[in-house]
Design an enzyme around this catalytic site. Structure first.
Site, PDB file in Angstrom:
ATOM      1  N   CYS A  76       0.823  -1.215   0.000  1.00 43.48           N
ATOM      2  CA  CYS A  76       0.000   0.000   0.000  1.00 43.48           C
ATOM      3  C   CYS A  76       0.851   1.256   0.000  1.00 43.48           C
ATOM      4  CB  CYS A  76      -0.952  -0.001   1.194  1.00 43.48           C
ATOM      5  SG  CYS A  76      -0.156   0.311   2.795  1.00 43.48           S
ATOM      6  N   CYS A 153       6.165 -14.595  -8.682  1.00 44.88           N
ATOM      7  CA  CYS A 153       6.230 -15.487  -7.513  1.00 44.88           C
ATOM      8  C   CYS A 153       7.595 -16.154  -7.398  1.00 44.88           C
ATOM      9  CB  CYS A 153       5.114 -16.530  -7.562  1.00 44.88           C
ATOM     10  SG  CYS A 153       5.125 -17.648  -6.143  1.00 44.88           S
TER      11      CYS A 153
END
Length: 380
Positions: A76, A153
């Site tokens: 964020c 990933c």
């Protein structure tokens, strides 16, 4: 194959047209756990690349046509975690394998014949997916998306674990337990850091040739020795390695990796995911004598802040990605790709979506339900 409905993105969300998705064993691990949790039907997949199709209210960072990577752990930029240089976690938008709905309204954006379908860390086994903007990273349009999907990933987790998180030093010794994509990412990161002795340990010798191309100097199969592998490593490294990495997802292997480290300063980093309830049992004396046991999610890499740097390194030929792709398959063959993965015949297999009349093949997981996806327009 069936059609599913993918709703428009809501406030703070992005709808992505997935072009490439690769397979990760984590999907199998938590498919099995989801059977216990009852989170079905569910769309799996979390390692992918694609193009932004539409954005929801309040989204200013992305626009239609952006090339992006969906990631399983968010950033964020405002919370205490994101502002810290000590962690890549985010207080609100972290990886959560148990979450099956969107954060803003606790609803899914997927459905079939009126029945909701649960979400999983990106749900990239679908032509279209919807994720919160905090889980999306914009990338260079000139970079090939079929290769970049690996950075969302596995490769980043391994590379970051050694190069970014453990900060392996020049001249150090490293032991890597498990030579899958994460383990080979660790090797590449250790090589970039200047490690002098990189040992790869795996029970599948078919992985050894690939491991050597990515920096592993010595390969060992524990089954080839008549004593525990940690004792072999200690004997070859004058008391143990400086760093060891557990890349299998096994509590037992964590213990072995810890025992392989040199007392006084040896550090063991857990990178793999243990899906069961097994625990690590270690005598406190191992730590009193200076060994460290720690772990990292996504290699300690902050996705929005640091992934673009890895993309640039790949474009500058400082980082390998092509070497990790062992199979390229059309999406209807995803079950075959999973068999390659489970049999140890592949590192990463990626599936290409064959676009035809806006409907393409997509898949739940491991042969349970196969589906296609269609996305409703923003005004539908």
């Amino acid at each position: 194959m069936e059609d599913i409905q993918v709703d428009p993105p809501q406030k703070g969300e992005v709808r992505i047209r997935i072009l490439f998705t690769s397979l990760c064993h984590t999907d199998v691990t938590f498919w099995q756990d989801s059977l216990k949790l009852g989170l079905f039907p569910r769309i799996f997949g979390h390692e992918a690349s694609g193009i932004v199709e539409s954005v929801g209210e309040g989204v200013t960072e992305f626009q239609e046509g952006d090339h992006v990577l969906p990631v399983f752990t968010g950033e964020c930029g405002d919370c205490r975690y994101c502002k810290s240089t000590k962690s890549n976690l985010c207080k609100k938008f972290r990886g959560d394998v148990k979450r099956g709905v969107m954060i803003c309204d606790n609803k899914s954006r997927f459905s079939v014949r009126g029945k909701s379908i649960y979400f999983f860390m990106g749900s990239t086994f679908s032509e279209y997916t919807v994720v919160e903007q905090e889980y999306v990273v914009k990338v260079n349009r000139a970079a090939p998306l079929d290769k970049l999907c690996l950075l969302s990933c596995g490769v980043t987790t391994g590379l970051g674990s050694s190069w970014n998180f453990a900060k392996v030093e020049k001249g150090s010794s490293v032991a890597i337990f498990g030579l899958g994509t994460i383990g080979l990412g660790v090797a590449e990161g250790a090589k970039l850091s200047g490690a002098a002795h990189i040992i790869g340990i795996d029970t599948n010798p078919l992985k050894f040739d690939k491991a050597r191309t990515l920096g592993v100097r010595e390969c060992m199969n524990p089954n080839d020795f008549d004593r525990p592998i940690h004792e072999v490593i200690i004997g070859k490294t004058d008391g143990g390695v400086d760093y060891s990495f557990e890349c299998v997802g096994s509590a037992n292997v964590v213990q072995t990796a810890l025992l392989s480290c040199h007392e006084g300063w040896g550090k063991t980093v857990v990178c793999g995911v243990e899906g069961g309830n097994k625990t690590v049992n270690s005598h406190p004396q191992l730590f009193l004598y200076g060994r460290t046991l720690t772990g990292t999610l996504f290699g300690g890499v902050k996705p929005k802040s640091e992934l673009p740097t890895l993309v640039a390194m790949y474009m500058n030929k400082e980082l390998q990605l092509d070497q990790y792709i062992t199979h390229t398959l059309p999406f209807p063959q995803i079950n075959e790709a999973f068999e390659f993965l489970l049999q140890g015949k592949s590192l990463r297999s990626w599936e290409c979506y064959n676009i035809a009349n806006s409907v393409v093949n997509a898949h739940f997981v491991h042969g349970l339900w196969k589906r296609q996806s269609i996305a409703l327009g923003s005004n539908d």
